[in-house]
Design a protein around this motif. Structure first.
Motif, PDB file in Angstrom:
ATOM      1  N   ARG A   1       1.073  -0.997  -0.518  1.00 26.90           N
ATOM      2  CA  ARG A   1       0.098   0.371  -0.455  1.00 26.90           C
ATOM      3  C   ARG A   1       1.006   1.313   0.066  1.00 26.90           C
ATOM      4  O   ARG A   1       0.557   2.192  -0.930  1.00 26.90           O
ATOM      5  CB  ARG A   1      -0.967   0.525   1.417  1.00 26.90           C
ATOM      6  CG  ARG A   1      -1.766   1.186   1.094  1.00 26.90           C
ATOM      7  CD  ARG A   1      -2.510   1.702   0.095  1.00 26.90           C
ATOM      8  NE  ARG A   1      -3.958   0.916   0.144  1.00 26.90           N
ATOM      9  CZ  ARG A   1      -4.777   0.270  -1.105  1.00 26.90           C
ATOM     10  NH1 ARG A   1      -4.181   1.457  -1.556  1.00 26.90           N
ATOM     11  NH2 ARG A   1      -5.591  -0.723  -0.613  1.00 26.90           N
ATOM     12  N   LEU A   2       1.924   1.282   0.042  1.00 30.77           N
ATOM     13  CA  LEU A   2       2.648   2.044   1.215  1.00 30.77           C
ATOM     14  C   LEU A   2       4.259   2.373  -0.553  1.00 30.77           C
ATOM     15  O   LEU A   2       4.942   3.457   0.093  1.00 30.77           O
ATOM     16  CB  LEU A   2       3.765   2.240   2.042  1.00 30.77           C
ATOM     17  CG  LEU A   2       2.655   2.762   3.031  1.00 30.77           C
ATOM     18  CD1 LEU A   2       3.582   2.070   4.105  1.00 30.77           C
ATOM     19  CD2 LEU A   2       1.659   4.396   3.367  1.00 30.77           C
ATOM     20  N   GLU A   3       4.251   1.514  -1.136  1.00 30.23           N
ATOM     21  CA  GLU A   3       5.403   1.830  -2.655  1.00 30.23           C
ATOM     22  C   GLU A   3       4.778   3.025  -2.828  1.00 30.23           C
ATOM     23  O   GLU A   3       5.809   3.612  -3.626  1.00 30.23           O
ATOM     24  CB  GLU A   3       4.906   0.864  -3.534  1.00 30.23           C
ATOM     25  CG  GLU A   3       4.934  -0.571  -3.445  1.00 30.23           C
ATOM     26  CD  GLU A   3       4.851  -1.567  -3.691  1.00 30.23           C
ATOM     27  OE1 GLU A   3       5.303  -3.261  -3.788  1.00 30.23           O
ATOM     28  OE2 GLU A   3       4.457  -1.442  -5.197  1.00 30.23           O
ATOM     29  N   ARG A   4       3.726   3.509  -3.775  1.00 28.64           N
ATOM     30  CA  ARG A   4       3.630   4.894  -3.871  1.00 28.64           C
ATOM     31  C   ARG A   4       2.539   5.031  -3.698  1.00 28.64           C
ATOM     32  O   ARG A   4       1.663   5.107  -2.782  1.00 28.64           O
ATOM     33  CB  ARG A   4       3.930   4.542  -5.265  1.00 28.64           C
ATOM     34  CG  ARG A   4       2.072   3.994  -5.756  1.00 28.64           C
ATOM     35  CD  ARG A   4       2.260   4.155  -7.145  1.00 28.64           C
ATOM     36  NE  ARG A   4       0.744   2.933  -7.729  1.00 28.64           N
ATOM     37  CZ  ARG A   4       0.999   1.513  -8.395  1.00 28.64           C
ATOM     38  NH1 ARG A   4       2.149   1.075  -7.254  1.00 28.64           N
ATOM     39  NH2 ARG A   4       0.456   1.307  -8.577  1.00 28.64           N
ATOM     40  N   PHE A   5       2.250   6.936  -3.365  1.00 29.04           N
ATOM     41  CA  PHE A   5       1.348   7.484  -2.621  1.00 29.04           C
ATOM     42  C   PHE A   5       0.259   8.454  -4.049  1.00 29.04           C
ATOM     43  O   PHE A   5       0.997   9.523  -5.049  1.00 29.04           O
ATOM     44  CB  PHE A   5       1.845   8.592  -1.773  1.00 29.04           C
ATOM     45  CG  PHE A   5       0.764  10.260  -1.886  1.00 29.04           C
ATOM     46  CD1 PHE A   5      -0.594   8.965  -0.855  1.00 29.04           C
ATOM     47  CD2 PHE A   5       0.965  10.912  -1.813  1.00 29.04           C
ATOM     48  CE1 PHE A   5      -1.624  10.170  -0.947  1.00 29.04           C
ATOM     49  CE2 PHE A   5      -0.400  11.653  -1.697  1.00 29.04           C
ATOM     50  CZ  PHE A   5      -1.085  11.324  -0.611  1.00 29.04           C
ATOM     51  N   GLU A   6      -0.535   8.007  -4.499  1.00 28.08           N
ATOM     52  CA  GLU A   6      -0.982   8.712  -5.066  1.00 28.08           C
ATOM     53  C   GLU A   6      -2.377   9.981  -4.665  1.00 28.08           C
ATOM     54  O   GLU A   6      -3.144   9.052  -4.132  1.00 28.08           O
ATOM     55  CB  GLU A   6      -2.060   7.644  -5.991  1.00 28.08           C
ATOM     56  CG  GLU A   6      -1.070   6.881  -7.018  1.00 28.08           C
ATOM     57  CD  GLU A   6      -1.914   5.338  -7.533  1.00 28.08           C
ATOM     58  OE1 GLU A   6      -3.018   5.768  -7.556  1.00 28.08           O
ATOM     59  OE2 GLU A   6      -1.633   4.518  -8.216  1.00 28.08           O
ATOM     60  N   ALA A   7      -2.255  11.315  -5.197  1.00 27.47           N
ATOM     61  CA  ALA A   7      -3.648  11.616  -4.055  1.00 27.47           C
ATOM     62  C   ALA A   7      -4.880  11.725  -4.483  1.00 27.47           C
ATOM     63  O   ALA A   7      -6.206  11.496  -3.845  1.00 27.47           O
ATOM     64  CB  ALA A   7      -3.211  12.902  -5.239  1.00 27.47           C
ATOM     65  N   ARG A   8      -5.178  10.919  -5.472  1.00 29.78           N
ATOM     66  CA  ARG A   8      -6.862  10.305  -6.018  1.00 29.78           C
ATOM     67  C   ARG A   8      -7.058   9.248  -5.724  1.00 29.78           C
ATOM     68  O   ARG A   8      -8.307   9.079  -5.030  1.00 29.78           O
ATOM     69  CB  ARG A   8      -6.725   9.890  -7.681  1.00 29.78           C
ATOM     70  CG  ARG A   8      -6.903  11.104  -7.988  1.00 29.78           C
ATOM     71  CD  ARG A   8      -6.765  10.969 -10.260  1.00 29.78           C
ATOM     72  NE  ARG A   8      -5.833   9.618 -10.146  1.00 29.78           N
ATOM     73  CZ  ARG A   8      -5.559   9.034 -11.218  1.00 29.78           C
ATOM     74  NH1 ARG A   8      -6.447   9.123 -12.562  1.00 29.78           N
ATOM     75  NH2 ARG A   8      -4.646   7.581 -11.171  1.00 29.78           N
TER      76      ARG A   8
END
Length: 243
Positions: free
Chosen positions: A78-85
């Motif tokens: 889940r924390l591999e990348r942050f997507e604002a959407r």
């Protein structure tokens, strides 16, 4: 209007019913554990944060080695990348990570040290909903707190002590509401729960050792001792409960 509301409620109940049956099937036919399902649900992007009972159950399960790595794997993905959407999913994951760092095995700090880049990215998130609530500020504050827990070991240990003392205080307060003459079954259950709690949270030995080492700066020794106590004591508790 009433028909629309009724249809909406019917869809919600049908969706919940379907999800519950999928969980039952996965538990029966796959290698997934109950703690994994709780973790997945907690960080699924729901508009509400993970509830306290679920986080407590996940954290308790994490004191078992196999469950620990199952839970960590889900959170890492889940924390591999942050997507604002899809900010809610990441935000809920950070809520669970913060709880695990302060209530779970000390090894969580080592596991999530490599996720600091995503947390720094979340520190720059801005979002205000239609009702005027500043969710961006909440995300930034929580991300900053978790970063501090990961980067400042003395702060992490102090917060773990606070969390443990608070947990013990709540349990101590609850004990006053029990009946003065418990039954035989209740006495046995209370003894088992107390032993299980002491194993899972490492008893007072960790606290006394940490407090005596605070002035010496020997945090590395504290960390190694605490990690060893986590798994060793829980294993002994499991063996004794079976015997």
């Amino acid at each position: 209007m009433e028909d629309s509301y009724f249809l909406h409620e019917l869809k919600k109940k049908a969706c919940f019913f379907l999800k519950e049956h999928v969980k039952i099937v996965r538990l029966a036919l796959t290698d997934v554990t109950h703690a994994q399902l709780l973790t997945e649900e907690a960080i699924s992007g729901n508009p509400w944060p993970p509830d306290s009972p679920s986080m407590r159950e996940i954290t308790k399960a994490s004191f078992e080695v196999d469950e620990f790595y199952r839970i960590v794997e889900i959170l890492h993905k889940r924390l591999e990348r942050f997507e604002a959407r899809q900010w809610r999913a990441s935000y809920n994951a950070v809520i669970l990570v913060e709880h695990a760092l302060t209530h779970g095995p000390y090894s969580f700090a080592k596991e999530f040290a490599n996720d600091r880049a995503v947390l720094r990215e979340m520190e720059g998130f801005h979002f205000v909903d239609d009702k005027g609530f500043n969710w961006g500020e909440s995300v930034r504050k929580l991300s900053a707190r978790v970063l501090k827990l990961l980067e400042e070991e003395d702060f992490l240990i102090q917060e773990r002590i606070k969390a443990r003392n608070l947990t013990r205080g709540i349990q101590g307060f609850g004990s006053f509401s029990r009946r003065s003459s418990p039954t035989k079954d209740e006495s046995h259950s209370n003894r088992f729960n107390r032993k299980q709690h002491e194993s899972e949270y490492n008893g007072t030995r960790n606290l006394s050792l940490i407090e005596t080492r605070q002035g010496s700066g020997d945090w590395k020794g504290v960390r190694k001792w605490e990690e060893a106590a986590d798994w060793e004591e829980v294993s002994q508790s499991l063996i004794s409960s079976v015997l």
